[in-house]
Structures are given as C-alpha cells and as structure tokens.
Motif scaffolding. Structure first.
Motif, PDB file in Angstrom:
ATOM      1  N   UNK A  11      39.002  26.432  38.774  1.00 35.23           N
ATOM      2  CA  UNK A  11      40.490  27.554  38.378  1.00 35.23           C
ATOM      3  C   UNK A  11      38.861  28.537  37.585  1.00 35.23           C
ATOM      4  N   UNK A  12      39.514  29.612  37.341  1.00 40.55           N
ATOM      5  CA  UNK A  12      38.321  30.204  36.136  1.00 40.55           C
ATOM      6  C   UNK A  12      39.570  30.127  35.047  1.00 40.55           C
ATOM      7  N   UNK A  13      38.536  29.749  33.954  1.00 36.86           N
ATOM      8  CA  UNK A  13      38.969  30.121  32.823  1.00 36.86           C
ATOM      9  C   UNK A  13      38.573  30.990  31.605  1.00 36.86           C
ATOM     10  N   UNK A  14      39.215  31.563  31.011  1.00 35.83           N
ATOM     11  CA  UNK A  14      39.063  32.554  30.532  1.00 35.83           C
ATOM     12  C   UNK A  14      38.735  32.058  28.873  1.00 35.83           C
ATOM     13  N   UNK A  15      37.874  32.515  27.926  1.00 39.77           N
ATOM     14  CA  UNK A  15      37.385  32.294  27.414  1.00 39.77           C
ATOM     15  C   UNK A  15      36.737  32.787  26.879  1.00 39.77           C
ATOM     16  N   UNK A  16      36.669  33.369  25.033  1.00 38.35           N
ATOM     17  CA  UNK A  16      35.940  34.231  24.298  1.00 38.35           C
ATOM     18  C   UNK A  16      34.551  33.944  23.899  1.00 38.35           C
ATOM     19  N   UNK A  17      33.277  33.936  24.364  1.00 39.91           N
ATOM     20  CA  UNK A  17      32.317  33.393  23.869  1.00 39.91           C
ATOM     21  C   UNK A  17      31.768  34.189  22.954  1.00 39.91           C
ATOM     22  N   UNK A  18      31.493  32.859  21.935  1.00 35.27           N
ATOM     23  CA  UNK A  18      30.432  33.622  20.889  1.00 35.27           C
ATOM     24  C   UNK A  18      29.156  33.609  21.851  1.00 35.27           C
ATOM     25  N   UNK A  19      28.127  34.503  21.183  1.00 29.95           N
ATOM     26  CA  UNK A  19      26.919  33.989  21.492  1.00 29.95           C
ATOM     27  C   UNK A  19      26.790  33.367  19.944  1.00 29.95           C
ATOM     28  N   UNK A  20      25.092  32.666  20.324  1.00 26.33           N
ATOM     29  CA  UNK A  20      24.936  31.903  19.547  1.00 26.33           C
ATOM     30  C   UNK A  20      23.361  32.471  18.800  1.00 26.33           C
ATOM     31  N   UNK A  21      22.738  32.026  18.101  1.00 21.23           N
ATOM     32  CA  UNK A  21      22.061  32.765  17.447  1.00 21.23           C
ATOM     33  C   UNK A  21      20.417  32.461  18.074  1.00 21.23           C
ATOM     34  N   UNK A  22      20.250  33.088  18.934  1.00 20.78           N
ATOM     35  CA  UNK A  22      19.256  33.420  19.591  1.00 20.78           C
ATOM     36  C   UNK A  22      19.654  33.257  21.049  1.00 20.78           C
ATOM     37  N   UNK A 282      41.304  32.736  53.513  1.00 25.59           N
ATOM     38  CA  UNK A 282      40.539  33.419  52.175  1.00 25.59           C
ATOM     39  C   UNK A 282      41.700  33.004  50.686  1.00 25.59           C
ATOM     40  N   UNK A 283      42.746  34.154  50.965  1.00 23.14           N
ATOM     41  CA  UNK A 283      43.617  34.467  50.216  1.00 23.14           C
ATOM     42  C   UNK A 283      43.721  33.222  49.424  1.00 23.14           C
ATOM     43  N   UNK A 284      44.410  31.861  50.052  1.00 26.16           N
ATOM     44  CA  UNK A 284      44.094  30.591  49.631  1.00 26.16           C
ATOM     45  C   UNK A 284      42.926  29.966  48.717  1.00 26.16           C
ATOM     46  N   UNK A 285      41.986  30.505  49.435  1.00 30.37           N
ATOM     47  CA  UNK A 285      40.762  29.791  48.543  1.00 30.37           C
ATOM     48  C   UNK A 285      40.218  31.283  47.253  1.00 30.37           C
ATOM     49  N   UNK A 286      41.056  32.493  46.809  1.00 34.40           N
ATOM     50  CA  UNK A 286      40.895  32.948  45.687  1.00 34.40           C
ATOM     51  C   UNK A 286      42.299  32.218  45.321  1.00 34.40           C
ATOM     52  N   UNK A 287      43.323  31.571  45.632  1.00 29.49           N
ATOM     53  CA  UNK A 287      44.212  30.970  44.819  1.00 29.49           C
ATOM     54  C   UNK A 287      44.077  30.304  43.924  1.00 29.49           C
ATOM     55  N   UNK A 288      42.946  29.186  44.661  1.00 31.28           N
ATOM     56  CA  UNK A 288      42.462  27.839  43.681  1.00 31.28           C
ATOM     57  C   UNK A 288      41.811  28.167  42.842  1.00 31.28           C
ATOM     58  N   UNK A 289      40.536  29.367  43.345  1.00 27.70           N
ATOM     59  CA  UNK A 289      39.725  29.671  41.611  1.00 27.70           C
ATOM     60  C   UNK A 289      40.686  30.258  41.199  1.00 27.70           C
ATOM     61  N   UNK A 290      41.764  31.174  41.153  1.00 25.01           N
ATOM     62  CA  UNK A 290      42.202  31.243  40.174  1.00 25.01           C
ATOM     63  C   UNK A 290      41.791  33.302  40.009  1.00 25.01           C
ATOM     64  N   UNK A 291      41.466  34.008  40.871  1.00 22.35           N
ATOM     65  CA  UNK A 291      41.081  34.738  41.546  1.00 22.35           C
ATOM     66  C   UNK A 291      41.883  35.715  42.721  1.00 22.35           C
ATOM     67  N   UNK A 292      42.251  37.476  42.079  1.00 21.67           N
ATOM     68  CA  UNK A 292      42.575  38.108  42.915  1.00 21.67           C
ATOM     69  C   UNK A 292      42.133  38.326  44.003  1.00 21.67           C
TER      70      UNK A 292
END
Length: 357
Positions: A11-22, A282-292
């Motif tokens: 699955x896709x996991x939605x996360x807010x990414x904070x970029x660290x120093x550098x 292909x729809x099953x692949x998309x569904x397994x990944x949590x993607x439209x």
C-alpha cells in the motif's frame, strides 16, 4: 504532503515528510536544493518528481516538463471516453493556465487539431509565457502532389507559426512519421531549422520498425510514440531503448489509451472486450497498492527511464490536478513494473490501436 512506499509494497502510506538539515528538497522547477533549516515539503508540480534515472535527451535543445499538455481536446472532440465535447474558449484558457501554474512548460499541438493552435497562440500572446516550449506537427505530405514538397512544408509550417503567434516552433514533428523517409521533406525541415523557424525535428510514430529506421537514418531529436500499461509494444520491441541510447527524446502519448484505462469493464465496447481480463488484473494491482488506476497508468510509464515526457490531454481544467499530483509520487517498485508488463505483454496490437477502432 508526499507519499512513500510501505516496506511491504502492499500500500501507499501517506506521510508528511519533514526535510532534515542538509536534506533534499524539490522546488516547482524540479531542481534539487539543500535546505539549511527544516521545513515541510508541500509544493506539487509537473516537474517535481526526481527520477532515479537521468533523462538523456542529447539531441533535443530543451528539457520538456515531465507532463506535456496534449491539446487535441482544445480544438476537437477527441477521445473515446470524452463525454463533455470540445471545451469553450474560456475553459481552454483555464486548462492552459492550470497547466502552466502546475509546472507544465511543454505543450503539444498540431495543424490538424482544429482550432488548438489558434487557442494556444491567443493564450501565449495575452499571457506572454516566454518559458513555454511548443511542439506542433506537420500534416501528412502527399508525395504525389504536383506542389513542390518544400513549398508544402513551408506552407504548413508558416500556418502553424501564424496560428501560434510565435516566430518559431521548438519541436516540429512529422504527424505521419514515415514522411521523414522522404529526402525532400527532411531537406525542407533542415532548411526551416537553418532559417530559425524550428529548433528541433521529430516524428510521431505508430510502427516500431519505422521508429527505429527514423532514429537510425534521420536527424530527429525526438519521437512521440504510444506507450501505456495496455500498449507496451514500443518497450517490448526495443524502440525506447534504441531511442534512449541514440540520444533521441521519447514523448509517450496515449498513456490512458483515450480513457480506456479508466473505463469500467462493464462499459467496454464490444471491440475492446478482449481487454477485460488485463484491465481487471491491472485494477487488482492498483488496488493492492492503494492507488487509483490513473496513478498506476501514469507512473508505470513515467518510471520507464527512457521516457522524457508524457503527453496528457484533458477536457476540463480540474481533470489536470490529479495528474500533476500523481506525477510527483515516488517510483513504483520494480517487481510491480515487471508484473504490469507480464499482464499486458500478449495483448494483440490491433486491440489497442485506436486507428483500428
């Protein structure tokens, strides 16, 4: 908000990414910069995705945006799944503005796309978008015509330049790629390039063997070919690899196969019923990944390292936003790409060739 893969790829996991120093950040032009301070990465644009592969476009004089706006819909009722018809002039301008705001800098049109060139020309003139790159197409040349080939080429080219309200076209494709096998056509285009009317010569191609011949024997900078999760001929027959190795930019078109990728299997017309099984897979692949499906279809093509840009068209401005967001998603896992290719490898070409519908 960015999206990253779960470790198990399920699955896709939605996360807010904070970029660290550098850390690595990406701006609206797709350039990587290092930030001294931590910040939230929220900007999304058609250039934001950082490919793990270097896009090699040695012959092309400009770098296209990852999405090139296809504008056949601006001048024609285009596409099997088109339910809204040709947009109004106001809606066409909204589409162009949305594309530009979203980081799209390359625009694909053609002399044969109805009023598309005229609408783009009006927009360019009023908005003065100097950084945009225009790709247009030369109509098929009738070699048997009594009119001199060079005269015909210049006539069509001048008409496009006038409609687009510009002094040159950044990339001119032969709409019928095989026309470039005519030495007189090539000479006329090379002269137009010398005269400053065009910057690059290319071809729109359907046949893999013609594509290879053009790459091998003509001075083209780019080819535009159909590539989708349902039509992988250009991958299977080595066209993309050959173009990439020769420094020829590859523009992928028909990535959604005129909307067939989105259609419910129950809505498939009779002549497309053979696609029921692969589309379901292909729809099953998309569904397994949590993607439209639109994200799976778009990024499966984007992740082919030979692709310089994907040509996408829409009928309404709001249809563009999901594509701009999806193009910035992380790469699909290689095993998923392999799975997609295995599903679609044996689909007969006649089924996925719109000219046969």
């Amino acid at each position: 908000m960015l999206v990253i893969w779960n470790a198990d790829h399920r699955a896709y996991k939605k996360l807010t990414i904070l970029t660290q120093k550098n850390g690595c950040d990406t701006n609206v032009n797709g350039k990587i910069s290092h930030q001294a301070d931590t910040e939230i990465m929220t900007t999304t644009s058609a250039n934001q995705y950082c490919s793990p592969q270097t896009k090699k476009t040695l012959r092309l004089s400009f770098s296209p945006s990852l999405i090139t706006l296809g504008t056949a819909q601006l001048g024609l009722e285009y596409g099997l799944a088109n339910r809204s018809g040709m947009p109004t002039a106001t809606e066409a301008e909204n589409i162009l503005n949305t594309a530009h705001t979203g980081g799209i800098t390359s625009f694909d049109t053609a002399r044969n796309y109805g009023c598309s060139e005229e609408r783009i020309g009006h927009w360019l003139k009023t908005k003065k978008h100097h950084e945009t790159k225009i790709i247009s197409k030369l109509p098929p040349i009738n070699a048997a015509s009594s009119t001199n080939v060079s005269v015909l080429v210049r006539k069509f080219l001048n008409a496009s330049i006038a409609a687009l309200r510009t002094h040159k076209i950044d990339l001119l494709l032969a709409h019928r790629g095989s026309d470039l096998l005519n030495e007189d056509v090539i000479k006329a285009l090379e002269q137009a390039k010398i005269d400053g009317c065009i910057d690059n010569i290319g071809a729109s191609v359907y046949d893999p063997e013609i594509a290879k011949c053009l790459i091998r024997s003509t001075p083209i900078s780019a080819i535009q070919v159909p590539v989708s999760i349902l039509d992988t001929r250009m991958v299977n027959e080595g066209v993309l690899e050959y173009a990439y190795g020769s420094g020829v930019a590859v523009f992928a078109r028909s990535v959604f196969l005129q909307g067939v990728v989105f259609m419910k299997t129950v809505d498939l017309p009779r002549h497309l019923k053979p696609l029921l099984e692969p589309i379901t897979a292909l729809q099953h692949i998309a569904s397994d990944l949590g993607l439209p499906m639109n994200a799976l279809a778009l990024n499966a093509v984007r992740d082919l390292h030979e692709i310089a840009s994907i040509v996408l068209g829409v009928e309404r401005a709001e249809q563009l936003a999901p594509h701009i967001a999806n193009i910035s998603l992380p790469p699909l896992p290689k095993d998923v790409l392999d799975q997609i290719l295995n599903v679609t490898r044996t689909i007969p070409h006649d089924i996925v060739n719109p000219s046969h519908w």
